[in-house]
Motif scaffolding. Sequence first.
Motif, PDB file in Angstrom:
ATOM      1  N   ARG A  18     -14.372   8.609 -33.239  1.00  0.00           N
ATOM      2  CA  ARG A  18     -15.434   7.678 -33.631  1.00  0.00           C
ATOM      3  C   ARG A  18     -15.707   7.690 -35.129  1.00  0.00           C
ATOM      4  N   TRP A  19     -15.164   8.659 -35.854  1.00  0.00           N
ATOM      5  CA  TRP A  19     -15.285   8.680 -37.307  1.00  0.00           C
ATOM      6  C   TRP A  19     -14.088   8.014 -37.996  1.00  0.00           C
ATOM      7  N   GLY A  20     -13.191   7.454 -37.197  1.00  0.00           N
ATOM      8  CA  GLY A  20     -12.051   6.745 -37.761  1.00  0.00           C
ATOM      9  C   GLY A  20     -10.876   7.625 -38.120  1.00  0.00           C
ATOM     10  N   GLU A  21     -10.898   8.870 -37.670  1.00  0.00           N
ATOM     11  CA  GLU A  21      -9.806   9.793 -37.970  1.00  0.00           C
ATOM     12  C   GLU A  21      -8.674   9.602 -36.961  1.00  0.00           C
ATOM     13  N   LEU A  22      -7.436   9.473 -37.458  1.00  0.00           N
ATOM     14  CA  LEU A  22      -6.268   9.311 -36.593  1.00  0.00           C
ATOM     15  C   LEU A  22      -5.956  10.638 -35.912  1.00  0.00           C
ATOM     16  N   ILE A  23      -6.013  10.650 -34.579  1.00  0.00           N
ATOM     17  CA  ILE A  23      -5.794  11.903 -33.854  1.00  0.00           C
ATOM     18  C   ILE A  23      -4.536  11.883 -32.988  1.00  0.00           C
ATOM     19  N   PHE A  24      -3.941  10.695 -32.813  1.00  0.00           N
ATOM     20  CA  PHE A  24      -2.696  10.627 -32.037  1.00  0.00           C
ATOM     21  C   PHE A  24      -1.941   9.368 -32.453  1.00  0.00           C
ATOM     22  N   GLU A  25      -0.623   9.494 -32.448  1.00  0.00           N
ATOM     23  CA  GLU A  25       0.215   8.358 -32.837  1.00  0.00           C
ATOM     24  C   GLU A  25       1.539   8.459 -32.095  1.00  0.00           C
ATOM     25  N   SER A  26       2.031   7.315 -31.621  1.00  0.00           N
ATOM     26  CA  SER A  26       3.301   7.323 -30.895  1.00  0.00           C
ATOM     27  C   SER A  26       4.042   6.018 -31.134  1.00  0.00           C
ATOM     28  N   MET A  27       5.373   6.112 -31.266  1.00  0.00           N
ATOM     29  CA  MET A  27       6.237   4.943 -31.385  1.00  0.00           C
ATOM     30  C   MET A  27       7.036   4.726 -30.100  1.00  0.00           C
TER      31      MET A  27
END
Length: 252
Positions: free
Chosen positions: A198-207
Amino acid sequence: AASCAPLVTTLTNLSTGNLTNCQWTLSDGSQYSGCGTVDMTLTEPGCYDVTLTVSTPEGCTNTDTKPAFLCVYPNPVADFELTPDKVEISSPFVNFFNNSYGAVAYSWDFDDGTGSTAENPTHLFPDEEGATYTVYLVATSSDGCTDTTFKTVHVGEDLIYYVPNAFSPDGDEFNNVFKPVLTAGFDVNSYHLQIFNRWGELIFESMNYEQGWDGTYHDKKLLDGTYIWKIKVKNKSNDMKTELDGHVTLLK
């Protein structure tokens, strides 16, 4: 004689007498020899005066000129753009932009049993997945000369997806991973999923569209709450980038 370019014609000498030399001269300076018939092809638009000079063995000559005897009409140029050229079956709607010149009338064939005489038509194609339509445009000039061109329209599948709004990574056998489900109409190599707190921090990413989020960040389990997801993916039908976003609730 008159024709759309090119004008292919035969001039016939109707002069009488014993003729040994016959010279045909057009107003553009071109010359042809022959006391019978003369074949010629004219490609440049315009009207040409034709002069025939005949001679006898005694050196007697006679000349006759027919003004604007041969006329070549310019051909139009048919050209158009269309957008989009790849559509989805849920909205197979295409706009056509006519770039023809030298024309006063237009005839469109949409290859689906319909057509149009509008200058810049719009058309709704049948919602038949995988179909390709070859669209023809015939442009006609004021002299009745024509030119034809064509382009294709492809109807592809829709982007179909389902994104769950909650998951519970509590270790049981149900719903442990947040995983959007894309079933059709997307380019697998273009998939990009991001999860933010909710603070806009990227916590997961997947391609990888087959890889979901297990509710951890740096191998630590996160607290219950609502997280923001964003998906970027390219539509298979039209190569356009689609951006999806929403919220998912993590429950334990």
